[in-house]
Design an enzyme around this catalytic site. Structure first.
Site, PDB file in Angstrom:
ATOM      1  N   GLU A  46     -12.544  -2.713  11.875  1.00 22.47           N
ATOM      2  CA  GLU A  46     -12.557  -1.898  10.655  1.00 22.47           C
ATOM      3  C   GLU A  46     -13.696  -2.292   9.700  1.00 22.47           C
ATOM      4  OE1 GLU A  46      -8.897  -2.035   8.485  1.00 22.47           O
ATOM      5  OE2 GLU A  46      -9.679  -0.812   6.841  1.00 22.47           O
ATOM      6  N   ASP A  73      -8.378  -9.234   3.435  1.00 23.42           N
ATOM      7  CA  ASP A  73      -8.162  -8.162   4.405  1.00 23.42           C
ATOM      8  C   ASP A  73      -9.274  -8.049   5.444  1.00 23.42           C
ATOM      9  OD1 ASP A  73      -7.157  -6.005   5.683  1.00 23.42           O
ATOM     10  OD2 ASP A  73      -7.447  -4.571   4.061  1.00 23.42           O
ATOM     11  N   GLU A  98       0.814  -1.212   0.000  1.00 22.38           N
ATOM     12  CA  GLU A  98       0.000   0.000   0.000  1.00 22.38           C
ATOM     13  C   GLU A  98       0.852   1.269   0.000  1.00 22.38           C
ATOM     14  OE1 GLU A  98      -2.765  -0.720   3.318  1.00 22.38           O
ATOM     15  OE2 GLU A  98      -4.065  -1.773   1.899  1.00 22.38           O
TER      16      GLU A  98
HETATM   17  O1  GCW Z   1      -7.133  -3.077   6.185  1.00 18.39           O
HETATM   18  C1  GCW Z   1      -6.167  -2.233   5.684  1.00 18.39           C
HETATM   19  C2  GCW Z   1      -6.461  -0.921   6.302  1.00 18.39           C
HETATM   20  C3  GCW Z   1      -5.276   0.002   6.391  1.00 18.39           C
HETATM   21  C4  GCW Z   1      -4.125  -0.756   7.037  1.00 18.39           C
HETATM   22  C5  GCW Z   1      -3.811  -1.971   6.182  1.00 18.39           C
HETATM   23  C6  GCW Z   1      -2.696  -2.833   6.779  1.00 18.39           C
HETATM   24  C7  GCW Z   1      -2.411   0.070   8.487  1.00 18.39           C
HETATM   25  O2  GCW Z   1      -7.511  -0.304   5.597  1.00 18.39           O
HETATM   26  O3  GCW Z   1      -5.658   1.100   7.157  1.00 18.39           O
HETATM   27  O4  GCW Z   1      -2.988   0.055   7.215  1.00 18.39           O
HETATM   28  O5  GCW Z   1      -4.950  -2.775   6.094  1.00 18.39           O
HETATM   29  O6  GCW Z   1      -3.014  -3.829   7.390  1.00 18.39           O
HETATM   30  O7  GCW Z   1      -1.538  -2.501   6.626  1.00 18.39           O
END
Ligand code: GCW
Length: 678
Positions: free
Chosen positions: A392, A364, A285
């Site tokens: 989340e 995720d 990311e």
């Molecule tokens: O789920 C995603 C989140 C990000 C997070 C990323 C990760 C810390 O939306 O906010 O970043 O995973 O796990 O690195």
């Protein structure tokens, strides 16, 4: 007091059968951790039983060349808790044994840390009003690594935080507050032994945490943590050699980069002699990583791990690596394959002080995903399972979602990497491949709200993670009950009501949100509330590809082939639509809306039904909460009630948006004629 005590909320219980043990503590060993244990036991004695504990010592001390016993007078009649070291090394570095001999309740452990955990065990028992006689004699943690990962930013915000601001950082400063002590107490009481203080996305100058500018302050934090047996870890920027060191590269094979990390490590350990190591999010990311230099992740991780090696530190390297600039028109790239494709070829290439940290699912933290195929794939690599306590994608601590049943399913999942001892729990506990550097980590859900977790009932997830990481065989129901009893002290039927609310909540959340493992369908960015096509034409690789006839991504060998990343028989089970577990149907298959499920319902009707049902279940949960009105503290009652009102709104919103979306796609009405907006 600005913050509450959660499950360390001690209520007067003058009738407790074993309270007299708390009259005297006889410590046969000294040290910071023992002081913490004694402090905690005396606090309990006073707050629960109104007892002013007498602390007595008999400790061997060197006087010149001779060992002398320093001894307080203890009459044999006095009931007491005894803290003593044992040479029974089979208990390991953190285990303990509790025995009762006449009027002595003895906590034996080979280390002070084990004694501290034993003390918290007694407290847990007493706080539930359970007799100490019932304590299991021996207790050894199943996992060596039991970690909290905080996504706290240096400026004081928390990424995916739903409970206020950070109590670790504010305006790029490290905070030292009384709250840190209570945090450490809470964590130690559930067996957490490692904490990563800062976000894996090291922004707002957090790369500098590993420099002299901040190390002295971090020493203060580490000292507090160490009194409770917790080791401090930090997230680092992979490219810190450039960002902080001023070098022109972060190439792991560059001599200057290697030397820079060695110097860093040396300095860190001067300030923090018991420092645990680094957590790294690299090539993920937008974060920098070894790919920039044409190197692989083992080269990146090993370079940093070698710098820490002389001091006993480890590198925890995250496997959350995927293409986040995907073109939605490209149907061949599959994000669910990414972690496996990136890391499987490197199995066996990581140094022994590198641990790969793997999210529970291949994508995720969705409400429903299969288990990551890296579990059972990797055989020669240290592994940590990462779950997300912070909700989340599961309601953001507005909606109730007790996550223990989900984590249990993950831990109990048979990978078939060998004939027995092949579950995820076996792998991360080190039983399968014999690794000692492995365990469980979780993204924490704490913040500076008075109740720590935003939603009061979300503390059950925080509590539960620690207990499960300690003992993966505990049931989610037992954990919920332990937590509820210590936190709310409810009577019989009322406690059962609370339990029912918790136990059904994950299912309920799943019912009114995205169906059958398809995931996503959330609003962009903040991820709360429904938006079916929110991510559909975006770059993140999370597509459901619904048209008017069918929905889902074909991940079988005719499609992206992700099913083949699993061992047999899982791969075969997932491959065929008939044998694929229903809750994962849309994760692995592209399915027509007219497809009949085992229940005889069409897929479409199933979607309608679960969404109506989800809202009804929320209404039922609210009724249950209302029935507890007289039994819980009015402030807590009101706070939770407000959350439920928001949850009800949210669930209706999800129901209507999802049902309307599919109705408009298919123009097939609900068989039961319930209102769907055309
Ligand atoms: O789920 C995603 C989140 C990000 C997070 C990323 C990760 C810390 O939306 O906010 O970043 O995973 O796990 O690195």
């Amino acid at each position: 007091m600005q913050w509450e005590q959660l499950w360390l909320n001690y209520k007067k219980n003058l009738d407790y059968v074993d309270k007299d043990f708390f009259a005297v503590i006889h410590q046969k060993i000294e040290g910071k951790l023992i002081d913490s244990g004694v402090r905690e036991l005396t606090k309990v004695a006073e707050e629960m039983f109104g007892i002013n504990t007498k602390v007595k010592t008999s400790i061997w001390e060197e006087q010149g060349d001779v060992l002398q016993r320093r001894c307080d007078v203890i009459s044999p009649e006095e009931q007491r808790i005894v803290l003593q070291l044992t040479d029974d090394l089979s208990l390991g570095e953190e285990g303990y044994e509790i025995t009762i001999e006449e009027n002595q309740l003895i906590i034996n452990a080979p280390s002070a840390k084990g004694i501290l955990y034993g003390a918290f065990h007694i407290i847990r028992q007493a706080n539930q009003g359970k007799p100490l006689m019932d304590l299991p004699r021996r207790n050894i943690p199943r996992n060596n690594y039991r970690m909290m990962n905080h996504w706290d930013d240096f400026g004081g915000n928390i990424e995916r935080g739903y409970s206020g601001k950070s109590f670790f950082f504010k305006d790029r400063e490290v905070l030292m507050s009384e709250r840190l002590i209570d945090y450490a107490r809470l964590m130690a009481s559930i067996g957490i032994n490692q904490v990563v203080l800062n976000n894996v996305n090291t922004r707002e100058g957090a790369s500098e945490l590993i420099t002299k500018k901040y190390l002295p302050k971090l020493r203060g934090v580490a000292d507090i943590f160490e009194e409770y047996g917790i080791q401090l870890f930090l997230s680092i920027n992979y490219a810190a050699s450039m960002d902080v060191g001023g070098l022109e590269t972060a190439d792991p094979l560059d001599e200057d980069v290697v030397t820079w990390w060695q110097k860093r490590a040396k300095e860190i350990y001067q300030y923090l002699p018991h420092f645990g190591g680094f957590l790294v999010k690299a090539d993920s990311e937008g974060r920098p990583g070894p790919f920039t230099y044409g190197r692989d992740h083992s080269e990146g991780a090993n370079m940093i791990a070698r710098a820490l090696k002389p001091y006993g530190g480890v590198v925890i390297w995250r496997c959350f690596v995927y293409n986040c600039r995907q073109d939605w028109r490209d149907t061949t790239t599959d994000r669910a394959r990414a972690a496996y494709d990136n890391f499987m070829p490197l199995d066996g290439m990581f140094d022994d002080n590198v641990i790969l940290q793997i999210k529970n699912g291949p994508v995720d933290f969705q409400v429903r995903e299969p288990v990551s195929p890296l579990f059972g794939g990797l055989r020669d690599t240290n592994q940590i399972l990462e779950v997300q306590i912070a909700q989340e994608y599961t309601g953001q601590q507005i909606d109730l979602c007790y996550l223990l049943p989900m984590w249990k399913e993950v831990l109990d999942f048979r990978t078939y990497c060998q004939e027995e001892e092949d579950t995820v729990a076996d792998i991360v506990s080190g039983r399968t491949f014999g690794s000692l550097k492995c365990g469980m980590a979780a993204v924490a859900n704490t913040g500076d709200d008075p109740n720590w977790t935003g939603h009061d009932l979300a503390a059950a997830n925080l509590y539960g993670f620690g207990r499960l990481a300690w003992d993966t065989t505990l049931s989610s129901e037992d954990i919920a009950r332990e937590w509820a009893r210590q936190t709310y002290h409810l009577e019989g039927r009322l406690e059962d009501t609370l339990l029912e609310m918790l136990m059904g909540s994950w299912n309920t959340y799943e019912n009114y949100t995205s169906p059958l493992g398809i995931g996503w369908m959330v609003n962009i960015g903040h991820h709360y509330g429904p938006n079916v096509d929110g991510y559909e034409y975006d770059v993140w690789g999370t597509y459901h590809r619904a048209n008017h006839l069918e929905i889902g991504v074909d991940r079988t060998s005719k499609g992206t082939g992700q099913t083949q990343q699993y061992q047999l028989p899982n791969s075969a089970l997932y491959e065929e639509i008939e044998t694929c577990p229903q809750e994962l149907l849309l994760f692995f298959h592209r399915v027509p809306y007219s497809y009949r499920l085992k229940s005889g319902k069409t897929l479409l009707q199933h979607i309608y039904d679960t969404h109506f049902q989800g809202v009804e279940e929320v209404e039922e949960m609210i009724r249950k909460w209302e029935s507890l009105k007289e039994a819980v503290d009015p402030v807590v009652y009101q706070r939770v009630k407000e959350r439920f009102e928001r949850q009800l709104e949210n669930s209706k919103n999800w129901r209507d948006v999802i049902n309307t979306y599919f109705y408009r796609k298919t123009m097939i009405p609900d068989e039961k004629g319930r209102p769907i907006h055309g």
